[in-house]
Design an enzyme around this catalytic site. Sequence first.
Site, PDB file in Angstrom:
ATOM      1  N   ASP A 136      81.843  66.474  83.205  1.00  0.00           N
ATOM      2  CA  ASP A 136      83.087  66.321  82.453  1.00  0.00           C
ATOM      3  C   ASP A 136      83.807  65.067  82.951  1.00  0.00           C
ATOM      4  O   ASP A 136      83.474  64.548  84.020  1.00  0.00           O
ATOM      5  CB  ASP A 136      83.971  67.553  82.613  1.00  0.00           C
ATOM      6  CG  ASP A 136      84.908  67.771  81.432  1.00  0.00           C
ATOM      7  OD1 ASP A 136      85.002  66.886  80.551  1.00  0.00           O
ATOM      8  OD2 ASP A 136      85.549  68.836  81.383  1.00  0.00           O
ATOM      9  N   ASP A 137      84.775  64.614  82.163  1.00  0.00           N
ATOM     10  CA  ASP A 137      85.525  63.424  82.566  1.00  0.00           C
ATOM     11  C   ASP A 137      86.575  63.757  83.614  1.00  0.00           C
ATOM     12  O   ASP A 137      86.757  63.036  84.579  1.00  0.00           O
ATOM     13  CB  ASP A 137      86.148  62.714  81.358  1.00  0.00           C
ATOM     14  CG  ASP A 137      87.062  63.605  80.520  1.00  0.00           C
ATOM     15  OD1 ASP A 137      87.097  64.840  80.730  1.00  0.00           O
ATOM     16  OD2 ASP A 137      87.726  63.063  79.621  1.00  0.00           O
ATOM     17  N   ASP A 176      91.261  69.172  85.249  1.00  0.00           N
ATOM     18  CA  ASP A 176      92.719  69.089  85.352  1.00  0.00           C
ATOM     19  C   ASP A 176      93.283  70.375  85.940  1.00  0.00           C
ATOM     20  O   ASP A 176      93.356  70.535  87.154  1.00  0.00           O
ATOM     21  CB  ASP A 176      93.284  68.785  83.961  1.00  0.00           C
ATOM     22  CG  ASP A 176      94.750  68.415  83.972  1.00  0.00           C
ATOM     23  OD1 ASP A 176      95.510  68.929  84.814  1.00  0.00           O
ATOM     24  OD2 ASP A 176      95.159  67.626  83.115  1.00  0.00           O
TER      25      ASP A 176
END
Length: 159
Positions: A93-94, A97
């Site tokens: 994933d980027d 969060d």
Amino acid sequence: RAFPVSWDLFHRDARALAWRLATIGGFSAIVAVTRGGLVPAAIVARELGIRLVETVCITSYEHMARGSATLLKRAAQDVTALADQGGGLVIVDDVIDTGQTARVVRELLPRAHLASVYVKPLGRPLVDTFVTEVAQDAWIFFPWDTGLSFQPPIRDGAA
């Protein structure tokens, strides 16, 4: 707080993620978390020579507003079975969060290795490998979400 990321920086960071994953080794497939994980997954796949790339589709953002994580598509069973058989499955994933999306993929693929280019403090306990930790209150502006535009000089009232 803004954390802008250029294409060059993102490419460099995604390659750094691939380098870290290469030291672990043994991955035969990648599951990209869409949409943000598509770009780093492509870079990691290229760098590690992995040809089997699948997606898991989860939505948790609408523009700049966070929502609840909703599973839209699971990864194909023949790919997910690799993790259960010890075949080396990495989820890419980027950014991790708040951890909402990470919790969904962990539930779907508990034996896979979770890797992300960026991580924030709330998501850090859920990720196995990452490159850069950023502040929880930072909003990452990825290059695919931004464009170049004229910026007026400070003397003209630019903020």
